[in-house]
Design a protein around this motif. Structure first.
Motif, PDB file in Angstrom:
ATOM      1  N   VAL A   1      10.470  -3.593 -20.552  1.00  0.00           N
ATOM      2  CA  VAL A   1      10.210  -5.014 -20.235  1.00  0.00           C
ATOM      3  C   VAL A   1       8.782  -5.273 -19.737  1.00  0.00           C
ATOM      4  CG1 VAL A   1      10.908  -6.930 -18.735  1.00  0.00           C
ATOM      5  CG2 VAL A   1      12.637  -5.321 -19.622  1.00  0.00           C
TER       6      VAL A   1
ATOM      7  N   ASP B   1       5.998  -8.698 -18.538  1.00  0.00           N
ATOM      8  CA  ASP B   1       5.955 -10.105 -18.126  1.00  0.00           C
ATOM      9  C   ASP B   1       5.513 -10.948 -19.327  1.00  0.00           C
ATOM     10  OD1 ASP B   1       3.271  -8.893 -17.749  1.00  0.00           O
ATOM     11  OD2 ASP B   1       2.765 -10.978 -17.338  1.00  0.00           O
ATOM     12  N   ASP B   2       5.547 -12.279 -19.158  1.00  0.00           N
ATOM     13  CA  ASP B   2       5.323 -13.169 -20.305  1.00  0.00           C
ATOM     14  C   ASP B   2       3.899 -13.107 -20.841  1.00  0.00           C
ATOM     15  OD1 ASP B   2       4.097 -14.402 -18.200  1.00  0.00           O
ATOM     16  OD2 ASP B   2       5.007 -16.375 -18.526  1.00  0.00           O
ATOM     17  N   GLU B   3       2.960 -12.578 -20.030  1.00  0.00           N
ATOM     18  CA  GLU B   3       1.583 -12.473 -20.525  1.00  0.00           C
ATOM     19  C   GLU B   3       1.192 -11.033 -20.848  1.00  0.00           C
ATOM     20  OE1 GLU B   3      -1.044 -15.758 -18.364  1.00  0.00           O
ATOM     21  OE2 GLU B   3       0.547 -15.001 -17.053  1.00  0.00           O
TER      22      GLU B   3
ATOM     23  N   THR C   1      21.960  -8.216 -16.956  1.00  0.00           N
ATOM     24  CA  THR C   1      20.963  -9.245 -16.675  1.00  0.00           C
ATOM     25  C   THR C   1      19.910  -9.189 -17.771  1.00  0.00           C
ATOM     26  OG1 THR C   1      19.670  -7.701 -15.319  1.00  0.00           O
ATOM     27  CG2 THR C   1      21.227  -9.122 -14.157  1.00  0.00           C
TER      28      THR C   1
ATOM     29  N   GLY D   1      15.875 -11.214 -18.895  1.00  0.00           N
ATOM     30  CA  GLY D   1      14.868 -12.247 -18.669  1.00  0.00           C
ATOM     31  C   GLY D   1      14.929 -13.363 -19.706  1.00  0.00           C
TER      32      GLY D   1
ATOM     33  N   TYR E   1      12.533 -14.830  -9.450  1.00  0.00           N
ATOM     34  CA  TYR E   1      11.878 -13.770  -8.695  1.00  0.00           C
ATOM     35  C   TYR E   1      10.896 -14.403  -7.707  1.00  0.00           C
ATOM     36  CZ  TYR E   1      13.277  -9.977 -11.897  1.00  0.00           C
ATOM     37  OH  TYR E   1      13.975  -9.046 -12.624  1.00  0.00           O
TER      38      TYR E   1
ATOM     39  N   HIS F   1       7.852 -13.174  -4.720  1.00  0.00           N
ATOM     40  CA  HIS F   1       6.956 -12.037  -4.450  1.00  0.00           C
ATOM     41  C   HIS F   1       6.265 -12.211  -3.097  1.00  0.00           C
ATOM     42  CE1 HIS F   1       7.414 -11.087  -8.737  1.00  0.00           C
ATOM     43  NE2 HIS F   1       7.191 -12.371  -8.981  1.00  0.00           N
TER      44      HIS F   1
ATOM     45  N   PHE G   1      -2.114  -9.959 -10.743  1.00  0.00           N
ATOM     46  CA  PHE G   1      -0.711 -10.225 -10.389  1.00  0.00           C
ATOM     47  C   PHE G   1      -0.616 -11.524  -9.599  1.00  0.00           C
ATOM     48  CE2 PHE G   1       3.175  -9.986  -7.913  1.00  0.00           C
ATOM     49  CZ  PHE G   1       4.085  -9.416  -8.792  1.00  0.00           C
TER      50      PHE G   1
ATOM     51  N   GLY H   1       6.172 -15.998  -2.443  1.00  0.00           N
ATOM     52  CA  GLY H   1       5.894 -17.113  -3.341  1.00  0.00           C
ATOM     53  C   GLY H   1       6.702 -16.956  -4.617  1.00  0.00           C
TER      54      GLY H   1
ATOM     55  N   GLY I   1       7.700 -16.448  -8.379  1.00  0.00           N
ATOM     56  CA  GLY I   1       7.067 -15.794  -9.508  1.00  0.00           C
ATOM     57  C   GLY I   1       7.214 -16.615 -10.771  1.00  0.00           C
ATOM     58  N   ASP I   2       6.655 -16.133 -11.877  1.00  0.00           N
ATOM     59  CA  ASP I   2       6.790 -16.843 -13.155  1.00  0.00           C
ATOM     60  C   ASP I   2       7.976 -16.306 -13.965  1.00  0.00           C
ATOM     61  OD1 ASP I   2       5.808 -14.419 -13.974  1.00  0.00           O
ATOM     62  OD2 ASP I   2       3.986 -15.204 -14.906  1.00  0.00           O
ATOM     63  N   GLY I   3       8.736 -15.343 -13.402  1.00  0.00           N
ATOM     64  CA  GLY I   3       9.862 -14.755 -14.136  1.00  0.00           C
ATOM     65  C   GLY I   3      11.203 -15.225 -13.606  1.00  0.00           C
TER      66      GLY I   3
ATOM     67  N   LEU J   1      15.579 -14.399 -13.914  1.00  0.00           N
ATOM     68  CA  LEU J   1      16.548 -13.383 -14.265  1.00  0.00           C
ATOM     69  C   LEU J   1      17.903 -14.064 -14.452  1.00  0.00           C
ATOM     70  CD1 LEU J   1      16.826 -10.362 -14.776  1.00  0.00           C
ATOM     71  CD2 LEU J   1      17.608 -10.128 -12.407  1.00  0.00           C
TER      72      LEU J   1
ATOM     73  N   LEU K   1      19.796  -3.069 -11.311  1.00  0.00           N
ATOM     74  CA  LEU K   1      18.492  -2.391 -11.192  1.00  0.00           C
ATOM     75  C   LEU K   1      17.540  -2.754 -12.329  1.00  0.00           C
ATOM     76  CD1 LEU K   1      20.017   1.026 -10.241  1.00  0.00           C
ATOM     77  CD2 LEU K   1      19.065  -0.695  -8.707  1.00  0.00           C
TER      78      LEU K   1
END
Ligand code: NHW
Ligand code: EN5
Length: 388
Positions: A71, A73-75, A172, A174, A186, A188, A201, A359, A361-363, A365, A388
């Motif tokens: 997996v 992240d989107d970028e 689960t 994304g 999510y 962070h 990040f 804060g 996140g951009d993800g 679940l 996990l």
């Protein structure tokens, strides 16, 4: 739209507004004699293998497949980097089945090109305890994507789960599939803000300097709660009682016994960490917090190759304020050199996220059940499960 998922016993989008469908299994179990005895067919170049996660060599092959193909992240800036020790822990809980650790190899070269796993778990859904498989680590090599290999792998793991007379699963993702029981965000908490900004990040806030940012996220050198210490083997009965008492309030949660708690919560260096509060007066265990270690590879940075992340796992309080307990968790994570502490908005986590400077996140679940219908989507705070 979802040519595969439309054929599976999962909640379908078209049924979301139907109030008459009952909660519970979507289809009944079939006699084991009716479960397909042979593996599903793979395209001719490939073969099924059962991965022996006791073998260091197999573990290394799985680790390499996931490190390069799991997996992002989107970028595409970060990719999960589960360690070998983590994979061995995640895949060998009490009562695990080796046959549920499924690989796909190229016949001619034996190269491992795809993977999917299940582990057994008892999950409680409202007042029903159901034996399930938790499905994870579905991965197809980047060069073999979009060839409909994933549906075959999902059918094969389903078949092997059915052979153990288990008919439900939890997982689960994304991505949005038919249909989430809940959708979590999510959050962070920066522990090493300079590195997080350097690797992309996080970003320097508006009207913020680096030194103000570092000051904002500064934490005390030592924990503040009297009696706060690492969990030990002798604590398993007390932690099990605490956790069972706590998880009872959620609509969906694991049904942990002492063996599960020993496996899932006893600290393993760089895999899982648990801390508790033992009352200095009564020696009673009153509170508990835990996190697991899941680094991410940093994909295109000159200075850094790895992000060390802690993920909030199960936390229970009866005496210590949750805010104070989780602040102590942040302090020990900072001491042990984590760059960021992540948490989902599950259970009571919303009570501390903003106050402790997490804060969003951009993800996201999304949580799913296979062959078990839930009448209305849950609020994340009604979910007592962390996968996990
Ligand atoms: S979620 C992480 C999944 N892994 C990754 O994202 C790694 C990077 N991506 C890949 O390796 C945690 C590939 O893109 C994968 C898809 C392999 C994801 N879950 O082969 P095709 C888990 O491991 C559907 C379920 O052409 P691909 C949980 C997709 O909607 N389905 O795609 C795993 C489409 O079906 P549709 C997913 O990109 C839970 C079909 O796959 C999915 O080459 C598994 C396309 O296949 C996902 N994450 O490979 C379910 N991603 O109907 C367990 C895509 O829409 C169910 N798809 O046409 C329970 C089983 C046990 C039951 C027991 C009773
Ligand atoms: C199931 N076992 O997207 C796993 N992560 O927010 C499968 N974003 O790290 C499902 N894009 O927001 C996995 N920084 C689904 C998640 C896949 C990975 C993923 C997100 C979760 C993530 C980071 C980095 C974004 C990089 C660009 C993010 C912002 C942090 C910031 C810190 C300071 C306060 C504000 C927020």
């Amino acid at each position: 739209q979802h040519k595969f998922w439309e054929t599976q016993p999962v909640g379908q989008f078209k049924d979301l507004d139907n109030p008459n469908l009952p909660e519970g299994p979507i289809e009944p179990p079939t006699p084991l004699s009716e479960v397909k005895a042979e593996p599903y067919n793979l395209p001719a170049p490939y073969e099924w293998v059962t991965c022996d996660m006791d073998l260091d060599s197999t573990c290394t092959e799985v680790y390499n497949l996931l490190t390069n193909n799991y997996v992002e992240d989107d970028e595409n800036m970060f990719r999960f980097n589960y360690s070998k020790e983590f994979l061995q822990w995640a895949l060998r809980p009490p009562g695990y089945y080796k046959a549920w650790h499924i690989g796909v190899r190229v016949k001619s070269t034996k190269k491992l090109v795809a993977f999917i796993t299940g582990v057994p778990a008892r999950l409680r859904v409202r007042d029903q305890v159901v034996k399930m498989a938790e499905i994870n680590f579905l991965c197809v090599h980047k060069k073999l994507r979009s060839k409909r290999l994933a549906p075959v792998m999902i059918k094969e793991v389903t078949r092997r789960v059915h052979l153990e007379n288990i008919w439900q699963a939890a997982y689960t993702a994304g991505v949005v599939l038919p249909t989430p029981i809940t959708t979590c965000r999510y959050w962070h908490r920066s522990l090493n803000p300079k590195k997080l900004i350097d690797v992309g990040f996080s970003r320097l806030g508006a009207r913020m300097t680096m030194s103000r940012t570092i000051r904002l996220y500064k934490l005390p050198e030592t924990t503040v709660t009297p009696g706060f210490r690492k969990m030990e083997l002798r604590d398993v009965p007390a932690v099990t009682r605490l956790l069972r008492g706590y998880l009872g309030q959620f609509a969906v949660a694991p049904d942990f016994d002492e063996d599960d708690v020993e496996h899932w919560l006893l600290p393993i260096e760089n895999v899982v960490d648990s801390y508790l509060v033992e009352s200095p007066e009564t020696h009673e265990v009153t509170d508990f917090c835990s996190f697991y270690t899941l680094p991410s590879s940093i994909l295109n940075n000159q200075n850094y190759s790895m992000l060390k992340a802690a993920y909030s796992y199960y936390n229970v309080t009866t005496k210590t304020p949750l805010l104070q307990l989780m602040n102590d968790a942040l302090i020990v994570a900072k001491q042990t050199d984590y760059d960021v502490f992540n948490a989902l908005d599950v259970m009571q986590n919303e009570e501390f996220l903003k106050e402790l400077k997490f804060g969003p996140g951009d993800g996201q679940l999304h949580y799913y059940l296979y062959n078990y219908r839930i009448r209305n989507a849950l609020n994340p705070s009604e979910l007592g499960l962390v996968l996990l």
